[in-house]
Design an enzyme around this catalytic site. Structure first.
Site, PDB file in Angstrom:
ATOM      1  N   THR A 181       3.357   4.379  -4.550  1.00  0.00           N
ATOM      2  CA  THR A 181       3.667   5.233  -5.707  1.00  0.00           C
ATOM      3  C   THR A 181       4.875   6.118  -5.414  1.00  0.00           C
ATOM      4  OG1 THR A 181       2.073   6.890  -4.960  1.00  0.00           O
ATOM      5  CG2 THR A 181       1.287   5.249  -6.543  1.00  0.00           C
ATOM      6  N   GLY A 191       8.237   6.992  -2.177  1.00  0.00           N
ATOM      7  CA  GLY A 191       8.844   6.761  -0.870  1.00  0.00           C
ATOM      8  C   GLY A 191       9.241   5.329  -0.568  1.00  0.00           C
ATOM      9  N   TYR A 211       1.103  11.091  15.625  1.00  0.00           N
ATOM     10  CA  TYR A 211       1.800  10.141  14.748  1.00  0.00           C
ATOM     11  C   TYR A 211       2.367   8.991  15.586  1.00  0.00           C
ATOM     12  CZ  TYR A 211       5.400   8.376  11.512  1.00  0.00           C
ATOM     13  OH  TYR A 211       6.197   7.583  10.723  1.00  0.00           O
ATOM     14  N   THR A 218       0.852  -1.198   0.000  1.00  0.00           N
ATOM     15  CA  THR A 218       0.000   0.000   0.000  1.00  0.00           C
ATOM     16  C   THR A 218       0.887   1.246   0.000  1.00  0.00           C
ATOM     17  OG1 THR A 218      -0.220   0.167   2.415  1.00  0.00           O
ATOM     18  CG2 THR A 218      -1.813  -1.234   1.255  1.00  0.00           C
ATOM     19  N   GLY A 277       7.452   2.796   0.360  1.00  0.00           N
ATOM     20  CA  GLY A 277       6.588   1.792  -0.272  1.00  0.00           C
ATOM     21  C   GLY A 277       7.015   1.491  -1.703  1.00  0.00           C
ATOM     22  N   SER A 319       7.417   2.608  12.880  1.00  0.00           N
ATOM     23  CA  SER A 319       8.460   3.643  12.958  1.00  0.00           C
ATOM     24  C   SER A 319       9.118   3.536  14.324  1.00  0.00           C
ATOM     25  CB  SER A 319       7.828   5.032  12.833  1.00  0.00           C
ATOM     26  OG  SER A 319       8.753   6.040  13.191  1.00  0.00           O
TER      27      SER A 319
HETATM   28  P1  NAD Z   1       5.708   9.190   1.485  1.00  0.00           P
HETATM   29  O1  NAD Z   1       4.838  10.341   1.840  1.00  0.00           O
HETATM   30  O2  NAD Z   1       7.016   9.468   0.816  1.00  0.00           O
HETATM   31  O3  NAD Z   1       4.898   8.142   0.622  1.00  0.00           O
HETATM   32  C1  NAD Z   1       3.650   7.695   1.092  1.00  0.00           C
HETATM   33  C2  NAD Z   1       2.918   6.980  -0.020  1.00  0.00           C
HETATM   34  O4  NAD Z   1       1.615   6.631   0.462  1.00  0.00           O
HETATM   35  C3  NAD Z   1       2.710   7.818  -1.252  1.00  0.00           C
HETATM   36  O5  NAD Z   1       2.807   6.960  -2.373  1.00  0.00           O
HETATM   37  C4  NAD Z   1       1.272   8.327  -1.087  1.00  0.00           C
HETATM   38  O6  NAD Z   1       0.652   8.640  -2.304  1.00  0.00           O
HETATM   39  C5  NAD Z   1       0.640   7.116  -0.455  1.00  0.00           C
HETATM   40  N1  NAD Z   1      -0.581   7.403   0.287  1.00  0.00           N
HETATM   41  C6  NAD Z   1      -0.768   8.361   1.238  1.00  0.00           C
HETATM   42  N2  NAD Z   1      -2.030   8.298   1.703  1.00  0.00           N
HETATM   43  C7  NAD Z   1      -2.626   7.280   1.037  1.00  0.00           C
HETATM   44  C8  NAD Z   1      -3.917   6.701   1.080  1.00  0.00           C
HETATM   45  N3  NAD Z   1      -4.855   7.208   1.882  1.00  0.00           N
HETATM   46  N4  NAD Z   1      -4.209   5.645   0.279  1.00  0.00           N
HETATM   47  C9  NAD Z   1      -3.254   5.130  -0.554  1.00  0.00           C
HETATM   48  N5  NAD Z   1      -2.007   5.633  -0.639  1.00  0.00           N
HETATM   49  C10 NAD Z   1      -1.707   6.688   0.156  1.00  0.00           C
HETATM   50  O7  NAD Z   1       5.912   8.395   2.864  1.00  0.00           O
HETATM   51  P2  NAD Z   1       7.168   7.571   3.423  1.00  0.00           P
HETATM   52  O8  NAD Z   1       8.052   8.499   4.136  1.00  0.00           O
HETATM   53  O9  NAD Z   1       7.711   6.683   2.374  1.00  0.00           O
HETATM   54  O10 NAD Z   1       6.432   6.691   4.544  1.00  0.00           O
HETATM   55  C11 NAD Z   1       5.953   5.379   4.297  1.00  0.00           C
HETATM   56  C12 NAD Z   1       5.720   4.697   5.636  1.00  0.00           C
HETATM   57  O11 NAD Z   1       6.943   4.636   6.378  1.00  0.00           O
HETATM   58  C13 NAD Z   1       4.706   5.417   6.517  1.00  0.00           C
HETATM   59  O12 NAD Z   1       3.905   4.482   7.196  1.00  0.00           O
HETATM   60  C14 NAD Z   1       5.590   6.167   7.508  1.00  0.00           C
HETATM   61  O13 NAD Z   1       4.950   6.423   8.724  1.00  0.00           O
HETATM   62  C15 NAD Z   1       6.735   5.170   7.668  1.00  0.00           C
HETATM   63  N6  NAD Z   1       7.967   5.789   8.157  1.00  0.00           N
HETATM   64  C16 NAD Z   1       8.603   6.750   7.432  1.00  0.00           C
HETATM   65  C17 NAD Z   1       9.758   7.318   7.936  1.00  0.00           C
HETATM   66  C18 NAD Z   1      10.511   8.372   7.186  1.00  0.00           C
HETATM   67  O14 NAD Z   1      11.372   9.040   7.778  1.00  0.00           O
HETATM   68  N7  NAD Z   1      10.264   8.537   5.896  1.00  0.00           N
HETATM   69  C19 NAD Z   1      10.269   6.914   9.177  1.00  0.00           C
HETATM   70  C20 NAD Z   1       9.607   5.936   9.877  1.00  0.00           C
HETATM   71  C21 NAD Z   1       8.452   5.380   9.361  1.00  0.00           C
END
Ligand code: NAD
Length: 264
Positions: free
Chosen positions: A16, A18, A154, A13, A20, A141
């Protein structure tokens, strides 16, 4: 170790962009069939094209659906009724002082970060148990353990994910299904790049300076003293999704650069 997931279907999920997106590419490189997900069809189509470049024989498809709502999850499950590997990655974050966070934000964070994984696990896990193989991974996280004072809402959702993940693992007793959580630390995803660019603008710094300062000020315990790359997080997730990770179950795995200062 050679990870081969050919023949298995994985849904990631929020893939698109990051973390994921990197996970989707990592799983595609193991031969898995990968289903990408995001909210807009255009972004999903772009992601499919990018993930296809990493694919090793598996099919790469995608479903546009908002997994923060019951309807969105239902429409995703309708198009993709069965998966072997479910990566509950979608998540949002936004720094905001506790006294400024309205009820709506608490609810929205809970819906996007927690209920998406709850609903999709409820839909996909029964068939995994029946088939006696499956993997569910929650992308939590380090904020699940080190609650950030600048975004307590968060942190709450990330701790909740650990609870759901461990609870679901209890339902796998005696099967070859595993449920785990991975806890990244600060990671240079698209979402975080935007956040760092804003910080840089506000403080009149370069993005590199802003990123380095963020780690020093807000994550001083980090042993790596830098942001992780999305690929470094994806590596852990691909491993825990593999057949080779058969005895890792019910765990909350750290991929946070050592900033949680405990031994276990
Ligand atoms: P990001 O914002 O770069 O990417 C998030 C993705 O989720 C995007 O593709 C967005 O379009 C999609 N998205 C958002 N809301 C959505 C929805 N309602 N339905 C379907 N798709 C949806 O985020 P990221 O930084 O890659 O984070 C991904 C996961 O990793 C999250 O759960 C975040 O909490 C966790 N995380 C991130 C970090 C960090 O520093 N980046 C650290 C710890 C945990």
């Amino acid at each position: 170790m050679h990870i081969d997931l050919s023949g298995k279907t994985a849904l990631v999920t929020g893939s698109t962009a990051g973390i994921g997106h990197a996970i989707a590419k990592g799983l595609a490189a193991t031969g898995a069939n990968v289903v990408v997900n995001g909210r807009s069809q255009g972004k999903v189509d772009q992601a499919i094209a990018a993930v296809k470049k990493a694919a090793k024989g598996g099919t790469i498809t995608g479903v546009a659906a908002d997994v923060s709502t019951a309807e969105g999850c239902a429409s995703l499950v309708q198009v993709q009724p069965d998966v072997d590997i479910l990566i509950n990655n979608t998540g949002i974050f936004e720094p905001k002082g506790f006294f400024d966070i309205p009820d709506e934000d608490w609810q929205r964070f809970f819906d996007v970060n927690v209920m998406s994984g709850v609903r999709l696990s409820r839909a996909y896990m029964p068939a995994m148990l029946k088939r006696n193989w499956g993997r569910i991974v929650f992308i939590a996280s380090e904020s699940a353990l080190m609650i950030p004072k600048e975004m307590i809402h968060y942190g709450m959702t990330k701790t909740a994910q650990l609870s759901v993940s461990r609870g679901l693992a209890e339902l796998t007793r005696g099967t070859a299904v595993t449920v785990n959580a991975v806890m990244p630390g600060p990671t240079m995803s698209e979402g975080v790049q935007t956040f760092v660019a804003d910080l840089a603008r506000q403080n009149g710094q370069s993005e590199e300076e802003a990123a380095a300062n963020f780690v020093k000020q807000h994550r001083p315990g980090s042993l790596i003293q830098r942001f992780a790359t999305v690929e470094e997080i994806a590596n852990m997730v691909v491993y825990v999704s593999s057949k080779e990770a058969a005895v890792t179950n019910g765990a909350a795995l750290r991929a946070e650069g050592g900033l949680v200062q405990t031994i276990a």
